[in-house]
Write a protein that holds these residues in place. Sequence first.
Motif, PDB file in Angstrom:
ATOM      1  N   ARG A  49       5.578  19.510   1.134  1.00 32.58           N
ATOM      2  CA  ARG A  49       4.087  19.379   1.445  1.00 32.58           C
ATOM      3  C   ARG A  49       3.772  20.509   2.464  1.00 32.58           C
ATOM      4  O   ARG A  49       2.628  21.083   2.060  1.00 32.58           O
ATOM      5  CB  ARG A  49       3.893  18.031   2.127  1.00 32.58           C
ATOM      6  N   TYR A 107      -1.870   4.240  -9.889  1.00 37.22           N
ATOM      7  CA  TYR A 107      -3.218   3.778  -9.452  1.00 37.22           C
ATOM      8  C   TYR A 107      -4.419   4.101 -10.354  1.00 37.22           C
ATOM      9  O   TYR A 107      -3.988   4.948 -11.343  1.00 37.22           O
ATOM     10  CB  TYR A 107      -3.583   4.669  -8.061  1.00 37.22           C
ATOM     11  N   SER A 131      -5.381   8.054   9.793  1.00 37.49           N
ATOM     12  CA  SER A 131      -5.470   9.437   9.548  1.00 37.49           C
ATOM     13  C   SER A 131      -5.050   9.677   8.270  1.00 37.49           C
ATOM     14  O   SER A 131      -5.045  10.669   7.632  1.00 37.49           O
ATOM     15  CB  SER A 131      -4.772   9.998  10.451  1.00 37.49           C
ATOM     16  N   PRO A 188      -2.920   6.177  13.746  1.00 38.41           N
ATOM     17  CA  PRO A 188      -1.981   7.123  13.017  1.00 38.41           C
ATOM     18  C   PRO A 188      -2.120   6.751  11.294  1.00 38.41           C
ATOM     19  O   PRO A 188      -2.213   7.635  10.623  1.00 38.41           O
ATOM     20  CB  PRO A 188      -1.020   6.892  13.456  1.00 38.41           C
ATOM     21  N   ASN A 221     -11.213   4.141  -3.691  1.00 42.61           N
ATOM     22  CA  ASN A 221     -10.299   3.969  -4.541  1.00 42.61           C
ATOM     23  C   ASN A 221     -10.144   2.560  -4.963  1.00 42.61           C
ATOM     24  O   ASN A 221     -10.527   1.916  -4.316  1.00 42.61           O
ATOM     25  CB  ASN A 221      -8.591   4.476  -3.713  1.00 42.61           C
ATOM     26  N   GLU A 250      -4.611  15.392  -2.336  1.00 40.91           N
ATOM     27  CA  GLU A 250      -3.459  14.725  -1.413  1.00 40.91           C
ATOM     28  C   GLU A 250      -3.984  14.908  -0.030  1.00 40.91           C
ATOM     29  O   GLU A 250      -3.341  14.182   0.782  1.00 40.91           O
ATOM     30  CB  GLU A 250      -2.334  15.944  -1.701  1.00 40.91           C
ATOM     31  N   HIS A 251      -4.997  15.333   0.230  1.00 46.11           N
ATOM     32  CA  HIS A 251      -5.505  15.607   1.652  1.00 46.11           C
ATOM     33  C   HIS A 251      -6.851  14.784   1.880  1.00 46.11           C
ATOM     34  O   HIS A 251      -7.275  14.410   2.976  1.00 46.11           O
ATOM     35  CB  HIS A 251      -5.680  17.090   2.016  1.00 46.11           C
ATOM     36  N   GLU A 258      -6.840   5.718 -10.283  1.00 47.65           N
ATOM     37  CA  GLU A 258      -7.419   7.076 -10.198  1.00 47.65           C
ATOM     38  C   GLU A 258      -6.526   8.134 -11.298  1.00 47.65           C
ATOM     39  O   GLU A 258      -7.095   8.794 -11.659  1.00 47.65           O
ATOM     40  CB  GLU A 258      -7.388   7.730  -8.894  1.00 47.65           C
ATOM     41  N   HIS A 277      -7.799  -2.844   1.597  1.00 42.82           N
ATOM     42  CA  HIS A 277      -6.906  -2.647   0.312  1.00 42.82           C
ATOM     43  C   HIS A 277      -7.737  -2.614  -1.144  1.00 42.82           C
ATOM     44  O   HIS A 277      -7.510  -1.401  -1.407  1.00 42.82           O
ATOM     45  CB  HIS A 277      -5.819  -4.020   0.502  1.00 42.82           C
ATOM     46  N   SER A 278      -7.885  -3.797  -1.555  1.00 38.05           N
ATOM     47  CA  SER A 278      -8.615  -3.382  -2.765  1.00 38.05           C
ATOM     48  C   SER A 278      -9.921  -4.357  -2.910  1.00 38.05           C
ATOM     49  O   SER A 278     -10.033  -5.137  -2.068  1.00 38.05           O
ATOM     50  CB  SER A 278      -7.996  -3.719  -3.841  1.00 38.05           C
ATOM     51  N   GLY A 280       0.901  -1.259   0.086  1.00 40.11           N
ATOM     52  CA  GLY A 280      -0.161  -0.035  -0.204  1.00 40.11           C
ATOM     53  C   GLY A 280       0.872   1.521  -0.025  1.00 40.11           C
ATOM     54  O   GLY A 280       0.241   2.267   0.241  1.00 40.11           O
ATOM     55  N   ARG A 324       6.778  11.034  11.723  1.00 45.18           N
ATOM     56  CA  ARG A 324       5.840   9.958  10.994  1.00 45.18           C
ATOM     57  C   ARG A 324       6.279   9.666   9.466  1.00 45.18           C
ATOM     58  O   ARG A 324       6.209   8.556   9.304  1.00 45.18           O
ATOM     59  CB  ARG A 324       4.417  10.540  11.026  1.00 45.18           C
ATOM     60  N   VAL A 358      -7.202   1.117  -5.048  1.00 44.50           N
ATOM     61  CA  VAL A 358      -6.283   0.369  -4.053  1.00 44.50           C
ATOM     62  C   VAL A 358      -6.309   1.462  -3.061  1.00 44.50           C
ATOM     63  O   VAL A 358      -6.033   2.623  -3.306  1.00 44.50           O
ATOM     64  CB  VAL A 358      -5.002   0.063  -4.722  1.00 44.50           C
ATOM     65  N   GLN A 359      -6.458   1.183  -1.673  1.00 43.23           N
ATOM     66  CA  GLN A 359      -6.350   2.102  -0.414  1.00 43.23           C
ATOM     67  C   GLN A 359      -4.699   2.319  -0.440  1.00 43.23           C
ATOM     68  O   GLN A 359      -4.122   1.496  -0.621  1.00 43.23           O
ATOM     69  CB  GLN A 359      -7.028   1.633   0.758  1.00 43.23           C
ATOM     70  N   ARG A 360      -4.471   3.716   0.026  1.00 39.59           N
ATOM     71  CA  ARG A 360      -3.173   3.891   0.004  1.00 39.59           C
ATOM     72  C   ARG A 360      -2.914   5.099   1.103  1.00 39.59           C
ATOM     73  O   ARG A 360      -3.714   5.726   1.220  1.00 39.59           O
ATOM     74  CB  ARG A 360      -2.510   4.282  -1.307  1.00 39.59           C
ATOM     75  N   LEU A 361      -1.574   4.983   1.440  1.00 41.00           N
ATOM     76  CA  LEU A 361      -1.147   6.120   2.636  1.00 41.00           C
ATOM     77  C   LEU A 361      -1.078   7.338   1.861  1.00 41.00           C
ATOM     78  O   LEU A 361      -0.187   7.338   0.612  1.00 41.00           O
ATOM     79  CB  LEU A 361      -0.024   5.699   3.182  1.00 41.00           C
ATOM     80  N   ILE A 362      -1.426   8.558   2.309  1.00 42.37           N
ATOM     81  CA  ILE A 362      -1.049   9.758   1.604  1.00 42.37           C
ATOM     82  C   ILE A 362      -0.099  10.805   2.445  1.00 42.37           C
ATOM     83  O   ILE A 362      -0.165  10.493   3.449  1.00 42.37           O
ATOM     84  CB  ILE A 362      -2.260  10.515   1.005  1.00 42.37           C
ATOM     85  N   ARG A 392      -5.669  -4.726 -13.674  1.00 43.36           N
ATOM     86  CA  ARG A 392      -6.894  -3.762 -13.872  1.00 43.36           C
ATOM     87  C   ARG A 392      -6.632  -2.725 -14.597  1.00 43.36           C
ATOM     88  O   ARG A 392      -7.294  -2.218 -15.492  1.00 43.36           O
ATOM     89  CB  ARG A 392      -7.478  -3.576 -12.473  1.00 43.36           C
ATOM     90  N   SER A 414       3.260   4.084  -1.837  1.00 44.54           N
ATOM     91  CA  SER A 414       3.159   4.671  -3.192  1.00 44.54           C
ATOM     92  C   SER A 414       4.491   5.354  -3.536  1.00 44.54           C
ATOM     93  O   SER A 414       5.289   5.434  -2.583  1.00 44.54           O
ATOM     94  CB  SER A 414       2.024   5.716  -3.101  1.00 44.54           C
TER      95      SER A 414
END
Lengths: 474, 485
Positions: free
Chosen positions: A400, A336, B403, B400, B479, B454-455, A338, B333-334, A86, A429, B481-485, A104, A88
Amino acid sequence: MDDKSAKQNAANAEAPGRVSRRTFLKTAGIGVVGAAAITTGLVKLGQQEESDLPEPSEVTLRENPKNGDMISVLGFGFMRLPFLSGSSGPAPANGIIDEAAVFRMVDRAIESGVNYFDTAYVYHGGKSEVVLARALQRYRRDKIFISDKMPRMELDLAGAKEVFQTQLDRLQTDYIDYYMLHNQTTTEAYKAMYEESGILDYLLAEKEAGRIRNLGWSFHGDKECLEYLLSRPVEWDMALLQLNYHDLLHEYQAPPYVIARTSQPSPPKWNYERMMQTDIPLFVMEPLLGGRLGRLSRKAMAVLSQEKPRDSAASWAFRYAAGLPHVVGVLSGMTYMEHLDDNLRTFGPYSPLSEQEMTVLQNAVAIFVSQDVVRCTYCNYCIPCPYGIDIPAVFAHFNRYVDDEQVPKGERNADYEQARRAYLVGYDRSVAELSQAQRCTGCGKCVKLCPQWIDIPAEMSRLGRFAEQLRNEV
Amino acid sequence: MLRKIRTAAAIVVFTLACFLFVSGSLSVYFTWVIHAQLVPAILSGSLITAALLLSVTMLFGRLYCSVLCPLGILQDIFSRFGAAGRFQYSKGKPRMRLVFLLIFVTSLLAGTPIIFNLLEPYSAFGRIAAAILSPVWQLGINVLARIAEHYESYLVSATPVWIKGAASLTVALLTLLVIGWLSYRGGRSWCNTVCPVGTALGFLNRYALIHPRIKKADCVHCGICAKKCKASCIDSKKACIDASRCVVCLNCLDVCPKKALSYTVPKWLKTPGHHVHSTTELLRRNFAVAAAGTLATLLLKPASVFPDSGEVDALTRKRPYRRAVPVLPPGAHSLETFSDHCTGCQLCVSICPNQVLSVSGQLLEAPQPNLSFERGYCRPNCVDCSNVCPTGAIRPITLPEKSALQIGMAVAVPARCLLSQGEICVACSRNCPTAAIEKMEANDGKSYLTINTEHCTGCGACEYYCPIRPQAAIQVRGNDVQRLI
């Protein structure tokens, strides 16, 4: 007979656990009525999403003036594939590629008319080519254009032959449509690798034999190297260049320290103008500057949104790059679905930037470059750092906060305390304690590796000091 | 004695399982019940649990089916009102059982969730508990709350009764109907014809160390034990037990007048005979109560079932709809990995404190939940569903992580948005937990929403608070695929 069936009925009624007809009909009736009632409810619930987001049509195709290939303007780059964890972005060679997600995306891309796929021997530690072959298995080879590259490694002729054969094996194909000499930087390196070893002659022979349909190179080098490549008596069929509005609409001056440590950078704008004097078809890489232009900053994005409220930052960059003369295809390293969906809306169909839009874009660039961001594209070429600093992550974190105008400023500011806390917590983090900027020794190994000519040690010292300062305030 | 211990254990497990689904408590005192379920344990990769369950079966027989499986216990309850004491031996259907097991395994491997979801026993129970038991419980709470209110006590507070979508209700009702009917007239016939877990454990049971056996010398072929056997597996004429179907309920042990049946040491068997009442009357009464309850629910909360009930527009909930891309619970995840693991047990739906998880309008697909924002949004301070999921379909995530986890992205629909019509509205931008939405005046003179991709985490706050109906003017798309941003 009647007698017999009556007996049967009686037996049925008596036997424990058997159902009499009456009970059966009763139950069935209740079931039917209940199901009917619930189904009517379902029809109402089965409403579809109503959105006015435009549905993309087929991706625009362009004819390659050299050979008549009809190529989709949007090319699918296989350098930034998604990972199962997961995470990126461009990732470590040992990550596990989320193949299901790639399949996909490729299915949807091909369905929408994308037919150009770009990979390289070194992408994802060699897995990129393998996954591409698997993704394309179900499609006709002659409808697809594959581009691949000879890696820039220390190879002799035998080694190069082996690499090329490996590539064909990995791709499960007999020929490669567009084949490039990967990452040309200096004349010396080019001469040593391709001319003196005979690898170039070998590749030309492969072209003669039809295993390579078009031969070209991808370029990251200096002026001299580009001039040298163009002066050779070789017919180049294509070139892959880093072209984006950030580099072409404003001139960047690398700091003198960086120039001294590396060869003289050749500005992308100069490269492009030089290539315009030839008739070599161009392909575009890094149209988003490693994703940087897909994010942009809040201020710059506001300028673009005012003109086109529904368009993404990335769509501006793609429309700009695809609108440059001599450009046939624009590559996008989509991670992705998207990203793909957004690109399909941009290119299906493609429309160039209007004059008004070009002015808007220029304004946005002016705002973007006036901000305090580090021009890092997170390409990861600089790591591993010998001291373990996660250079791209440090820059990404800082950028950022600049992009969102959240960098803590001025202790008297009302939000200072909150911003400071957010910055520091976010820092911990996104960058592990032992990989933070404060630990940079300034050895300078990374400087040579950075294609964006960033003075990394200086930036590390600036950002490290900034974080320490924030921490030390009570 | 053994039978009583078995019954007591089963009652405890069943009560805990039911309570878990209706109360939403995440205490470990409850959740061990679901972590001990076989198929979820295998799917989530906790092989130790699975190995433990299998070895218990090898030692003591199919106790799992009698004590740990809530669906099995539910069937026992039904058969107690039905055919209890009037069972008869039947020949078993080994071929059919194998076919069902094969179908189950194939659908697991091939990733066709609708089939393995429907066959998996624990999840079948979960769907019944979540869709039927839970609203009834809430109704009961409300009655208590009314009473408390009357006496000015604050002991019990009212909760809204939520029927979680017609699809899940339909599936649950049909399951209940089939299971209830089969067990009412034939005891454990579901477990011994259809249930894949029953078939697999039954196979092991044939080789179990300890299971009920008949001492042929003592047997007088009276058939009393066979009448008591809810698995219909005692052939009293031949004085033998079909071990593949025996669920080790131990009901047969006490009733044998010759003490020819034994589970361990026969000396232990001292039997207090127990009183079975005629229960048709009781059942009728229960059914009437349940029907009245359901009817009352429908009448009390018409909006949730009948969307067009003529109330003031702003006070109705938005209508669930089918998303262009479904939004999955954070940690899934997906869609592909999620639907390969989820057995549709509805536990996450039951415990979700924000009521965003449901199985809305997707009867023809699997009863696997996704997010919908009519009753709340996926708040950043909650990871309950990922903590509770027994099958690993929703992988555990931390706060965390949550979030920064993007499960979807909001997409504005200017054609419906108040801003684009020149009206004032701040509902979505003010409530966005990550401040990803901004109002912006474009060069064409109109106002639009810009969403910072992005947010945006796809939590659905914007969609939940949007005043536009029946579908909001800003909608979340999941999404891929779920992802950390």
